[in-house]
Enzyme design. Structure first.
Site, mmCIF file in Angstrom:
data_model
loop_
_atom_site.group_PDB
_atom_site.id
_atom_site.type_symbol
_atom_site.label_atom_id
_atom_site.label_comp_id
_atom_site.label_asym_id
_atom_site.label_seq_id
_atom_site.Cartn_x
_atom_site.Cartn_y
_atom_site.Cartn_z
ATOM 1 N N GLU A 12 5.660 3.588 1.961
ATOM 2 C CA GLU A 12 4.462 2.557 2.008
ATOM 3 C C GLU A 12 3.594 2.945 0.775
ATOM 4 O OE1 GLU A 12 4.125 -0.258 3.384
ATOM 5 O OE2 GLU A 12 4.954 -0.098 5.169
ATOM 6 N N ASP A 21 0.551 -7.356 -1.898
ATOM 7 C CA ASP A 21 1.982 -6.849 -1.821
ATOM 8 C C ASP A 21 2.903 -7.779 -2.514
ATOM 9 O OD1 ASP A 21 2.575 -8.906 -0.006
ATOM 10 O OD2 ASP A 21 2.990 -7.811 1.552
#
Length: 144
Positions: A12, A21
């Site tokens: 991550e 994202d």
């Protein structure tokens, strides 16, 4: 749990200020999306606590849809938790990974992990790489 924290944190990455994202979802810390708004900021310690809490929550959800979670080899379990954290408990519980695990086919479940390589309907190289690592660790669990 330490192995899951390490695996998820590695893939991550850590960003203490909210960002969008690859599909435009506001995200912060170690991939947290729930309740995140652009402009949110956290300290590294807050992010670490958020990851630990998030993994515990996702683990509870994952365990509810697995028939015998305590019989899954540790490395496979960590891989499943990493996947669940990334795709969500609902998606994990509806997945071939969960179905094969519940049928007693852990190796088959491990081999279903790479299918989860898309975001927004397109293959994402980072997810391809992450799934390959999750599958490798998962299969190590099966091998003993």
């Amino acid at each position: 749990m330490a192995a899951a924290v390490a695996l998820v944190a590695t893939w991550e990455g850590l960003r203490t200020v909210a960002y969008r994202d690859v599909v435009g979802i506001p995200t912060v810390c170690f991939g947290e999306t729930r309740g995140v708004k652009m402009g949110d900021r956290y300290t590294v310690d807050e992010c670490k606590a958020m990851l630990g809490d998030g993994l515990a929550e996702f683990e509870q959800g994952m365990r509810k849809c697995l028939k015998a979670p305590d019989q899954i080899p540790a490395k496979s379990y960590v891989s499943f938790l990493s996947l669940s954290y990334n795709i969500g408990t609902g998606a994990f519980c509806r997945s071939t990974v969960a179905r094969r695990t519940n049928a007693g086919d852990i190796r088959g479940a491990c081999n279903a992990i790479p299918a989860w390589n898309k975001a927004g309907g397109r293959v994402v190289k980072g997810l391809v790489n992450r799934r390959a690592e999750e599958q490798k660790i998962c299969l190590e669990g099966v091998a003993g």
